[in-house]
Design a protein around this motif. Structure first.
Motif, PDB file in Angstrom:
ATOM      1  N   VAL A   1       0.842  -1.196   0.000  1.00  0.00           N
ATOM      2  CA  VAL A   1       0.000   0.000   0.000  1.00  0.00           C
ATOM      3  C   VAL A   1       0.878   1.247   0.000  1.00  0.00           C
ATOM      4  CG1 VAL A   1      -1.662   1.348   1.368  1.00  0.00           C
ATOM      5  CG2 VAL A   1      -1.996  -1.115   1.067  1.00  0.00           C
ATOM      6  N   GLU A   2       1.904   1.239   0.834  1.00  0.00           N
ATOM      7  CA  GLU A   2       2.814   2.386   0.891  1.00  0.00           C
ATOM      8  C   GLU A   2       3.520   2.590  -0.447  1.00  0.00           C
ATOM      9  OE1 GLU A   2       6.948   3.207   3.131  1.00  0.00           O
ATOM     10  OE2 GLU A   2       5.231   2.989   4.477  1.00  0.00           O
ATOM     11  N   SER A   3       3.964   1.520  -1.045  1.00  0.00           N
ATOM     12  CA  SER A   3       4.661   1.621  -2.325  1.00  0.00           C
ATOM     13  C   SER A   3       3.763   2.202  -3.410  1.00  0.00           C
ATOM     14  CB  SER A   3       5.172   0.238  -2.744  1.00  0.00           C
ATOM     15  OG  SER A   3       5.816   0.304  -3.981  1.00  0.00           O
ATOM     16  N   ARG A   4       2.519   1.709  -3.477  1.00  0.00           N
ATOM     17  CA  ARG A   4       1.571   2.240  -4.471  1.00  0.00           C
ATOM     18  C   ARG A   4       1.281   3.715  -4.222  1.00  0.00           C
ATOM     19  NH1 ARG A   4      -1.295  -2.688  -3.502  1.00  0.00           N
ATOM     20  NH2 ARG A   4      -2.834  -1.536  -2.277  1.00  0.00           N
ATOM     21  N   ALA A   5       1.074   4.061  -2.963  1.00  0.00           N
ATOM     22  CA  ALA A   5       0.707   5.440  -2.628  1.00  0.00           C
ATOM     23  C   ALA A   5       1.853   6.414  -2.896  1.00  0.00           C
ATOM     24  CB  ALA A   5       0.285   5.525  -1.165  1.00  0.00           C
ATOM     25  N   LEU A   6       3.072   5.961  -2.691  1.00  0.00           N
ATOM     26  CA  LEU A   6       4.220   6.865  -2.807  1.00  0.00           C
ATOM     27  C   LEU A   6       4.969   6.735  -4.127  1.00  0.00           C
ATOM     28  CD1 LEU A   6       5.579   6.578   0.838  1.00  0.00           C
ATOM     29  CD2 LEU A   6       4.041   8.307  -0.135  1.00  0.00           C
ATOM     30  N   ASP A   7       4.440   5.920  -5.031  1.00  0.00           N
ATOM     31  CA  ASP A   7       5.076   5.763  -6.340  1.00  0.00           C
ATOM     32  C   ASP A   7       5.189   7.132  -7.020  1.00  0.00           C
ATOM     33  OD1 ASP A   7       6.176   4.369  -8.553  1.00  0.00           O
ATOM     34  OD2 ASP A   7       4.219   4.435  -9.549  1.00  0.00           O
ATOM     35  N   GLY A   8       6.374   7.494  -7.385  1.00  0.00           N
ATOM     36  CA  GLY A   8       6.597   8.767  -8.062  1.00  0.00           C
ATOM     37  C   GLY A   8       6.864   9.933  -7.128  1.00  0.00           C
ATOM     38  N   VAL A   9       6.712   9.732  -5.825  1.00  0.00           N
ATOM     39  CA  VAL A   9       7.014  10.803  -4.877  1.00  0.00           C
ATOM     40  C   VAL A   9       8.524  10.791  -4.635  1.00  0.00           C
ATOM     41  CG1 VAL A   9       6.648  11.644  -2.516  1.00  0.00           C
ATOM     42  CG2 VAL A   9       4.747  10.593  -3.786  1.00  0.00           C
ATOM     43  N   PRO A  10       9.172  11.947  -4.752  1.00  0.00           N
ATOM     44  CA  PRO A  10      10.631  11.987  -4.540  1.00  0.00           C
ATOM     45  C   PRO A  10      11.020  11.496  -3.147  1.00  0.00           C
ATOM     46  CG  PRO A  10       9.816  14.078  -5.403  1.00  0.00           C
ATOM     47  CD  PRO A  10       8.617  13.248  -5.070  1.00  0.00           C
TER      48      PRO A  10
END
Length: 137
Positions: A111-120
């Protein structure tokens, strides 16, 4: 959404959405959000005292007792006297608890990976500092 929206309102909304996703992804485990939280905090396999779990999970002692009772009844954790302090109770995962905690930890990470995908990465580090500060207050 306004840029001056309170951080805590955004945090509450994010928490609500995250819990809904996790409840769906882990529905077959039949665990409450508090139970998922406790098992996620034990996923590293290290036994902890009840007070250490309470601090790590951010759960009040009265709430934690019920959560630990339910998890023990489900065969996911065991209680024992702490070796260094006989007044303290140490909590550890059973083999079934280890499997469930590993699944929960993987679901949290996904869930964290999906949510933060593309966040620096710098923004993620900054968010961790902010959330840590809020959790410590």
């Amino acid at each position: 959404m306004e840029s001056d929206e309170l951080l805590l309102v955004l945090l509450q909304r994010a928490t609500h959405v995250t819990l809904q996703v996790l409840a769906t992804d882990l529905a077959d485990l039949k665990l409450t959000a508090s139970e998922l939280n406790v098992l996620a905090n034990l996923a590293d396999g290290k036994p902890r005292t009840v007070s250490e779990i309470g601090v790590a999970a951010g759960v009040r002692p009265t709430t934690l007792t019920g959560v630990l009772d339910r998890l023990a009844d489900k065969g996911l954790l065991a209680r024992a006297a702490h070796a260094g302090d006989r007044r303290a109770v140490e909590i550890s995962l059973t083999p079934r608890g280890v499997r469930s905690a590993a699944r929960i930890s993987a679901a949290f990470a996904a869930v964290e990976s999906r949510a933060l995908d593309g966040v620096p990465e710098s923004a993620v580090k900054q968010a961790r500092r902010v959330l840590s500060a809020l959790a410590a207050s």
